[in-house]
Design a protein around this motif. Structure first.
Motif, PDB file in Angstrom:
ATOM      1  N   LYS A  78      80.528 -30.304 -13.435  1.00 45.66           N
ATOM      2  CA  LYS A  78      80.968 -28.814 -14.376  1.00 45.66           C
ATOM      3  C   LYS A  78      79.816 -28.072 -14.917  1.00 45.66           C
ATOM      4  O   LYS A  78      79.806 -27.172 -15.627  1.00 45.66           O
ATOM      5  CB  LYS A  78      81.788 -29.146 -15.444  1.00 45.66           C
ATOM      6  N   LYS A 136      75.093 -22.546  -7.179  1.00 50.20           N
ATOM      7  CA  LYS A 136      76.226 -22.948  -6.385  1.00 50.20           C
ATOM      8  C   LYS A 136      75.809 -23.470  -4.912  1.00 50.20           C
ATOM      9  O   LYS A 136      75.080 -22.641  -4.230  1.00 50.20           O
ATOM     10  CB  LYS A 136      76.996 -21.860  -6.072  1.00 50.20           C
ATOM     11  N   VAL A 184      76.874 -26.266  -9.119  1.00 51.71           N
ATOM     12  CA  VAL A 184      78.294 -26.469  -8.799  1.00 51.71           C
ATOM     13  C   VAL A 184      78.377 -26.741  -7.250  1.00 51.71           C
ATOM     14  O   VAL A 184      77.681 -26.001  -6.544  1.00 51.71           O
ATOM     15  CB  VAL A 184      78.836 -24.936  -9.101  1.00 51.71           C
ATOM     16  N   GLU A 187      85.140 -30.857  -8.190  1.00 56.94           N
ATOM     17  CA  GLU A 187      86.316 -30.907  -9.485  1.00 56.94           C
ATOM     18  C   GLU A 187      85.609 -31.750 -10.744  1.00 56.94           C
ATOM     19  O   GLU A 187      85.844 -31.313 -11.758  1.00 56.94           O
ATOM     20  CB  GLU A 187      87.500 -31.804  -8.867  1.00 56.94           C
ATOM     21  N   ASN A 188      84.375 -32.280 -10.292  1.00 57.21           N
ATOM     22  CA  ASN A 188      84.059 -33.304 -11.618  1.00 57.21           C
ATOM     23  C   ASN A 188      82.653 -32.819 -11.980  1.00 57.21           C
ATOM     24  O   ASN A 188      82.315 -33.038 -13.304  1.00 57.21           O
ATOM     25  CB  ASN A 188      83.798 -34.564 -11.362  1.00 57.21           C
TER      26      ASN A 188
END
Length: 390
Positions: A101, A46, A106, A98-99
């Motif tokens: 994945k 992340k 992330v 959003e795109n």
């Protein structure tokens, strides 16, 4: 004379080749893996992001990093990065959130912060970011620019920080030195002689005696302007620096822009060259206003930022070949950290391959006839001064 010019041109070619060889990430620093991987539990890493405020080079750096991560397989290569406004990283980050994945990365939509060049917001954001980093759910954070680097290069947390797009991270107090960041979890991209090389080249071409420099007289402002590097070149080449103080890193960009124009008007009658530094008030839409008094006094100019400003009227510049090379360096740095490398153990110095740019209309306006050897060494030659879309 012809032989001397030929030798000079050969020297320039050899120098550029050596820099390319020295700077190529594929050649240097292959100790750590850059292969896409997940966390030990199989989950994606992340990422977070902090910037001082909207600024075009920040967006360009971020796009270059993402593009290179795609090329390396960390992000789906089929994703097409959308066009957004020149300095808008927030829309891009939310699109990534959003795109993208996984399975490797992330982009957390709740881990994006911008200070909007507001000192109060900067203080609040620093507190919020540090609180978030202490929770341990962010695996790496990109610190874009001097403010972000200064606020995250500390021992108040231990999340890996990659500092990008600073003029001089050492002078700004972000890292301790060129060879050692001073923190196990911090690394900053450095090109310690880039601006000194620029000013030295400018002097060799023009041979000026008084160089005008406009900058905000603060730690950050002097860092943005690479003032220490200019002073080194001035001492070596024996020219005088004529300073004028501007406003920068403030909420009102128009006020910052006016302060740079005021300095250009003040300095133009006193100098025989002007170094266009990186700061909030030097924008493409304001560039013609900055250059007007310098044109009137026949003052040659050199852009610290790069060849884009040459397209719009600055006489000369030397800059990296777009953001591709530095983007690759930063993407590989991120990949190595996610593969287990300690940021402090990775090299911070990367010298991007140079490009020389010249604007012939600007040369004509100030009555300067470019020598043949300068034209021969130029990678980008602009015949006209382009107009900025308002």
């Amino acid at each position: 004379m012809k032989l001397e010019r030929f030798i000079m041109q050969i020297g320039i070619v050899i120098t550029i080749f050596l820099i390319l060889l020295h700077s190529d990430p594929a050649i240097c620093n292959n100790k750590f893996s850059t292969a896409p991987t997940t966390k030990p539990d199989g989950k994606p890493f992340k990422l977070g992001y902090l910037e001082g405020g909207p600024y075009k080079p920040y967006k360009q750096h971020l796009v270059a990093i993402i593009t290179q991560l795609q090329d390396m397989g960390w992000i789906d290569k089929n994703l097409k990065i959308p066009r957004t406004s020149d300095d808008d990283t927030q829309t891009l980050w939310m699109w990534l959130a959003e795109n993208v994945k996984g399975p490797y990365l992330v982009f957390d939509p709740t881990a994006y912060w911008t200070d909007k060049w507001n000192t109060k917001l900067r203080k609040d954001n620093k507190r919020k970011v540090l609180e978030r980093l202490k929770k341990g759910d962010i695996d790496l954070i990109v610190a874009m620019g001097t403010w972000a680097g200064q606020d995250l290069a500390n021992n108040e947390h231990h999340v890996p920080v990659v500092v990008c797009s600073t003029s001089d991270a050492v002078a700004a107090g972000i890292v301790k030195g060129v060879d050692d960041s001073g923190y196990d979890h911090v690394i900053a991209h450095l090109d310690p002689t880039r601006y000194e090389r620029q000013v030295r080249l400018f002097h060799e071409i023009i041979g000026f005696h008084k160089l005008g420099v406009a900058y905000e007289n603060s730690v950050a402002g002097r860092s943005y302007a690479a003032l220490d590097d200019i002073k080194k070149a001035a001492k070596e080449k024996k020219f005088e620096i004529v300073s004028c103080y501007t406003l920068s890193d403030i909420p009102d960009t128009s006020e910052a822009e006016k302060s740079v124009v005021d300095c250009a008007e003040k300095l133009a009658p006193q100098i025989d060259a002007f170094y266009v530094t990186v700061q909030q008030g030097v924008t493409l839409k304001n560039l013609s206003n900055i250059l007007k008094p310098l044109y009137e006094h026949k003052v040659p100019t050199f852009s610290m930022r790069g060849s884009e400003e040459v397209r719009y009227g600055v006489l000369l510049s030397i800059a990296s070949a777009g953001y591709k090379y530095v983007g690759r360096f930063l993407a590989e740095t991120i990949a190595k950290i996610l593969n287990g490398a300690k940021p402090r153990d990775l090299p911070q110095v990367f010298e991007a391959p140079p490009k020389i740019a010249i604007n012939l209309e600007a040369a004509q306006i100030i009555g300067w006839d470019p020598p043949v050897d300068v034209l021969a060494a130029a990678d980008e030659i602009y015949q006209k001064i382009e107009k900025v879309d308002k």
